[in-house]
Write a protein that holds these residues in place. Structure first.
Motif, PDB file in Angstrom:
ATOM      1  N   PHE A   1      41.306  -6.282  -5.145  1.00 54.53           N
ATOM      2  CA  PHE A   1      40.227  -6.690  -6.044  1.00 54.53           C
ATOM      3  C   PHE A   1      40.148  -8.210  -6.158  1.00 54.53           C
ATOM      4  O   PHE A   1      39.126  -8.761  -6.547  1.00 54.53           O
ATOM      5  CB  PHE A   1      40.417  -6.074  -7.436  1.00 54.53           C
ATOM      6  N   LEU A   2      41.239  -8.898  -5.803  1.00 46.80           N
ATOM      7  CA  LEU A   2      41.225 -10.354  -5.823  1.00 46.80           C
ATOM      8  C   LEU A   2      40.428 -10.891  -4.643  1.00 46.80           C
ATOM      9  O   LEU A   2      40.413 -10.301  -3.560  1.00 46.80           O
ATOM     10  CB  LEU A   2      42.653 -10.903  -5.757  1.00 46.80           C
ATOM     11  N   HIS A   3      39.778 -12.037  -4.832  1.00 50.40           N
ATOM     12  CA  HIS A   3      39.066 -12.685  -3.736  1.00 50.40           C
ATOM     13  C   HIS A   3      40.085 -13.097  -2.672  1.00 50.40           C
ATOM     14  O   HIS A   3      41.191 -13.556  -3.005  1.00 50.40           O
ATOM     15  CB  HIS A   3      38.327 -13.921  -4.253  1.00 50.40           C
ATOM     16  N   PRO A   4      39.780 -12.926  -1.376  1.00 47.53           N
ATOM     17  CA  PRO A   4      40.751 -13.232  -0.315  1.00 47.53           C
ATOM     18  C   PRO A   4      41.365 -14.627  -0.399  1.00 47.53           C
ATOM     19  O   PRO A   4      42.521 -14.823  -0.016  1.00 47.53           O
ATOM     20  CB  PRO A   4      39.920 -13.066   0.971  1.00 47.53           C
ATOM     21  N   THR A   5      40.619 -15.595  -0.907  1.00 52.08           N
ATOM     22  CA  THR A   5      41.134 -16.967  -0.972  1.00 52.08           C
ATOM     23  C   THR A   5      42.315 -17.118  -1.936  1.00 52.08           C
ATOM     24  O   THR A   5      43.023 -18.122  -1.887  1.00 52.08           O
ATOM     25  CB  THR A   5      40.021 -17.941  -1.401  1.00 52.08           C
ATOM     26  N   LEU A   6      42.539 -16.119  -2.798  1.00 46.68           N
ATOM     27  CA  LEU A   6      43.622 -16.205  -3.775  1.00 46.68           C
ATOM     28  C   LEU A   6      44.928 -15.609  -3.256  1.00 46.68           C
ATOM     29  O   LEU A   6      45.932 -15.629  -3.960  1.00 46.68           O
ATOM     30  CB  LEU A   6      43.218 -15.494  -5.072  1.00 46.68           C
ATOM     31  N   LEU A   7      44.924 -15.078  -2.033  1.00 49.96           N
ATOM     32  CA  LEU A   7      46.096 -14.407  -1.481  1.00 49.96           C
ATOM     33  C   LEU A   7      46.738 -15.257  -0.394  1.00 49.96           C
ATOM     34  O   LEU A   7      46.130 -16.183   0.134  1.00 49.96           O
ATOM     35  CB  LEU A   7      45.685 -13.040  -0.923  1.00 49.96           C
ATOM     36  N   ASN A   8      47.990 -14.920  -0.049  1.00 51.05           N
ATOM     37  CA  ASN A   8      48.634 -15.653   1.033  1.00 51.05           C
ATOM     38  C   ASN A   8      47.976 -15.291   2.363  1.00 51.05           C
ATOM     39  O   ASN A   8      47.191 -14.359   2.448  1.00 51.05           O
ATOM     40  CB  ASN A   8      50.142 -15.376   1.071  1.00 51.05           C
ATOM     41  N   ASP A   9      48.315 -16.043   3.424  1.00 56.79           N
ATOM     42  CA  ASP A   9      47.584 -15.919   4.685  1.00 56.79           C
ATOM     43  C   ASP A   9      47.572 -14.495   5.230  1.00 56.79           C
ATOM     44  O   ASP A   9      46.543 -13.996   5.680  1.00 56.79           O
ATOM     45  CB  ASP A   9      48.175 -16.867   5.734  1.00 56.79           C
ATOM     46  N   LYS A  10      48.725 -13.821   5.214  1.00 58.13           N
ATOM     47  CA  LYS A  10      48.799 -12.466   5.765  1.00 58.13           C
ATOM     48  C   LYS A  10      47.937 -11.506   4.953  1.00 58.13           C
ATOM     49  O   LYS A  10      47.124 -10.749   5.508  1.00 58.13           O
ATOM     50  CB  LYS A  10      50.253 -11.988   5.771  1.00 58.13           C
ATOM     51  N   ASN A  11      48.098 -11.530   3.635  1.00 56.32           N
ATOM     52  CA  ASN A  11      47.340 -10.624   2.778  1.00 56.32           C
ATOM     53  C   ASN A  11      45.862 -11.015   2.694  1.00 56.32           C
ATOM     54  O   ASN A  11      44.997 -10.165   2.506  1.00 56.32           O
ATOM     55  CB  ASN A  11      47.951 -10.581   1.384  1.00 56.32           C
ATOM     56  N   LYS A  12      45.583 -12.315   2.835  1.00 53.27           N
ATOM     57  CA  LYS A  12      44.209 -12.796   2.815  1.00 53.27           C
ATOM     58  C   LYS A  12      43.398 -12.128   3.924  1.00 53.27           C
ATOM     59  O   LYS A  12      42.266 -11.694   3.712  1.00 53.27           O
ATOM     60  CB  LYS A  12      44.191 -14.311   3.006  1.00 53.27           C
ATOM     61  N   THR A  13      43.995 -12.025   5.112  1.00 53.23           N
ATOM     62  CA  THR A  13      43.292 -11.430   6.247  1.00 53.23           C
ATOM     63  C   THR A  13      43.010  -9.953   6.010  1.00 53.23           C
ATOM     64  O   THR A  13      41.913  -9.460   6.284  1.00 53.23           O
ATOM     65  CB  THR A  13      44.115 -11.598   7.534  1.00 53.23           C
ATOM     66  N   VAL A  14      44.001  -9.230   5.495  1.00 56.29           N
ATOM     67  CA  VAL A  14      43.827  -7.796   5.239  1.00 56.29           C
ATOM     68  C   VAL A  14      42.697  -7.566   4.243  1.00 56.29           C
ATOM     69  O   VAL A  14      41.832  -6.702   4.449  1.00 56.29           O
ATOM     70  CB  VAL A  14      45.137  -7.171   4.710  1.00 56.29           C
ATOM     71  N   VAL A  15      42.692  -8.334   3.157  1.00 52.28           N
ATOM     72  CA  VAL A  15      41.673  -8.141   2.125  1.00 52.28           C
ATOM     73  C   VAL A  15      40.301  -8.590   2.629  1.00 52.28           C
ATOM     74  O   VAL A  15      39.281  -7.957   2.329  1.00 52.28           O
ATOM     75  CB  VAL A  15      42.067  -8.892   0.839  1.00 52.28           C
ATOM     76  N   GLN A  16      40.257  -9.668   3.427  1.00 49.68           N
ATOM     77  CA  GLN A  16      38.972 -10.081   3.993  1.00 49.68           C
ATOM     78  C   GLN A  16      38.408  -8.983   4.885  1.00 49.68           C
ATOM     79  O   GLN A  16      37.190  -8.742   4.917  1.00 49.68           O
ATOM     80  CB  GLN A  16      39.128 -11.371   4.807  1.00 49.68           C
ATOM     81  N   ASN A  17      39.286  -8.283   5.598  1.00 48.64           N
ATOM     82  CA  ASN A  17      38.840  -7.174   6.450  1.00 48.64           C
ATOM     83  C   ASN A  17      38.192  -6.060   5.633  1.00 48.64           C
ATOM     84  O   ASN A  17      37.147  -5.527   6.000  1.00 48.64           O
ATOM     85  CB  ASN A  17      40.023  -6.611   7.248  1.00 48.64           C
ATOM     86  N   ILE A  18      38.821  -5.701   4.496  1.00 50.42           N
ATOM     87  CA  ILE A  18      38.239  -4.615   3.694  1.00 50.42           C
ATOM     88  C   ILE A  18      36.951  -5.073   3.009  1.00 50.42           C
ATOM     89  O   ILE A  18      36.020  -4.289   2.830  1.00 50.42           O
ATOM     90  CB  ILE A  18      39.253  -4.052   2.664  1.00 50.42           C
ATOM     91  N   VAL A  19      36.873  -6.369   2.665  1.00 51.90           N
ATOM     92  CA  VAL A  19      35.628  -6.903   2.098  1.00 51.90           C
ATOM     93  C   VAL A  19      34.508  -6.822   3.131  1.00 51.90           C
ATOM     94  O   VAL A  19      33.388  -6.404   2.824  1.00 51.90           O
ATOM     95  CB  VAL A  19      35.831  -8.364   1.631  1.00 51.90           C
TER      96      VAL A  19
END
Length: 349
Positions: free
Chosen positions: A214-232
């Protein structure tokens, strides 16, 4: 039924140098038949063709939605990419001025799921996303969309497929990622079945690894940022197709679906997003009894309440938010106890 269209608008007439535009866009098109504007502006296009209309000072290309999920930064012209679906109530807009992104908006089911950049002048006159899109099209095209005569001439162009062999595969084709969710996925190449499959895979992966999507991808670390950007990214594609939303809807609360990637920097957002992620971790609706379905529906109403809280959090006081947290915690405890009791009763000999 209403409009369900998507396309690219440019504030330059490319009728006499359309090959130049193709080269800039990196497309290989074969000119087909003449059609009328009514046909060109009709509902969704297939991936293998596009319809083009030239106004006096502009060009509009009606495209498959897969070509319209991001903008086209062309030098020396202004471009507007839009998606407009009254079936799924999903609307998106990406506007560039002389190659620089100016405004990017996406709205689904009346909720802004993406909102970045400098406000457009039309946003000072209109609040509805539908009106913003129509008026911005008019500004870029130089002509009111609804005043174009249906009998005016347009042209159909077909995308030429690249011929290749096992020994002749382009570098771009080699680099396409449709498997590894820890790297950026090339979602635009996904089939509808793959969109659903990888949406489910990423949800499970995030639950297992406590990654709050639910967090915007920019608020996560690099590895998790990519995963969340993918689901977005996958969420945007699914959101534009009502048949896919119908597949997701029974397994994932829609109020929560539209909040994926929505929470940004505000401290209230962090706390609330954590509570929502806790809710989604325990959200299961398959094969449950009617009593549990009623319980799930009550829980689902909390999504609506929290989403409204998110939109109004700039007006909410700290005490209001503390009360919300307490309410949700009590509600979670109550649901857990109720389901436990029901389960024990149903398993009695």
């Amino acid at each position: 039924m209403g409009f369900n269209i998507s396309g690219l608008v440019i504030n330059k007439n490319y009728e006499k140098n359309f090959n130049e535009l193709q080269n800039i866009l990196g497309w290989n098109l074969i000119k087909g038949e003449k059609i009328d504007f009514e046909t060109a502006s009709s509902n969704w296009k297939e991936e293998n063709y596009c319809d083009v209309y030239f106004s006096e000072n502009g060009t509009i290309i009606f495209l498959n939605i897969d070509y319209c999920t991001s903008g086209y930064p062309l030098e020396n012209v202004n471009t507007l990419t839009f998606g407009y679906s009254e079936v799924s109530m999903t609307f998106l807009l990406d506007y560039f001025e002389k190659g620089t992104e100016h405004r990017s908006i996406m709205e689904a089911q009346g909720e802004r799921v993406f909102d970045e950049g400098k406000r457009l002048a039309v946003e000072d006159r209109f609040e509805e996303m539908t009106e913003i899109i129509w008026n911005q099209i008019e500004i870029v095209l130089g002509k009111n969309f609804h005043q174009i005569d249906n009998s005016e001439v347009a042209h159909r162009y077909y995308f030429k497929k690249k011929e290749s062999t096992d020994n002749d595969i382009s570098e771009k084709e080699i680099q396409i990622n449709k498997v590894n969710i820890l790297e950026p996925l090339d979602v635009k190449y996904f089939s509808e079945d793959e969109l659903i499959e990888y949406f489910n895979k990423i949800v499970i992966y995030c639950k297992d690894n406590k990654i709050n999507f639910f967090l915007h991808p920019t608020l996560l670390n690099d590895k998790n940022k990519t995963v969340v950007q993918n689901i977005v990214d996958i969420k945007y594609y699914i959101g534009s197709k009502e048949n896919l939303l119908n597949v997701v809807r029974p397994k994932f609360p829609m109020e929560g679906y539209y909040m994926i990637g929505k929470f940004k920097k505000d401290n209230v957002d962090f706390k609330t997003s954590k509570l929502l992620f806790d809710l989604i971790e325990n959200y299961k609706i398959e094969n449950i009894e009617n009593t549990k379905i009623k319980t799930a529906k009550v829980a689902n109403n909390k999504w609506i309440e929290i989403d409204k809280k998110l939109d109004d959090n700039s007006k909410a006081s700290d005490s209001d938010f503390v009360l919300l947290i307490i309410t949700i915690i009590v509600l979670l405890a109550f649901f857990g106890g109720l389901i436990y009791v029901i389960y024990n009763i149903s398993t009695l000999p």
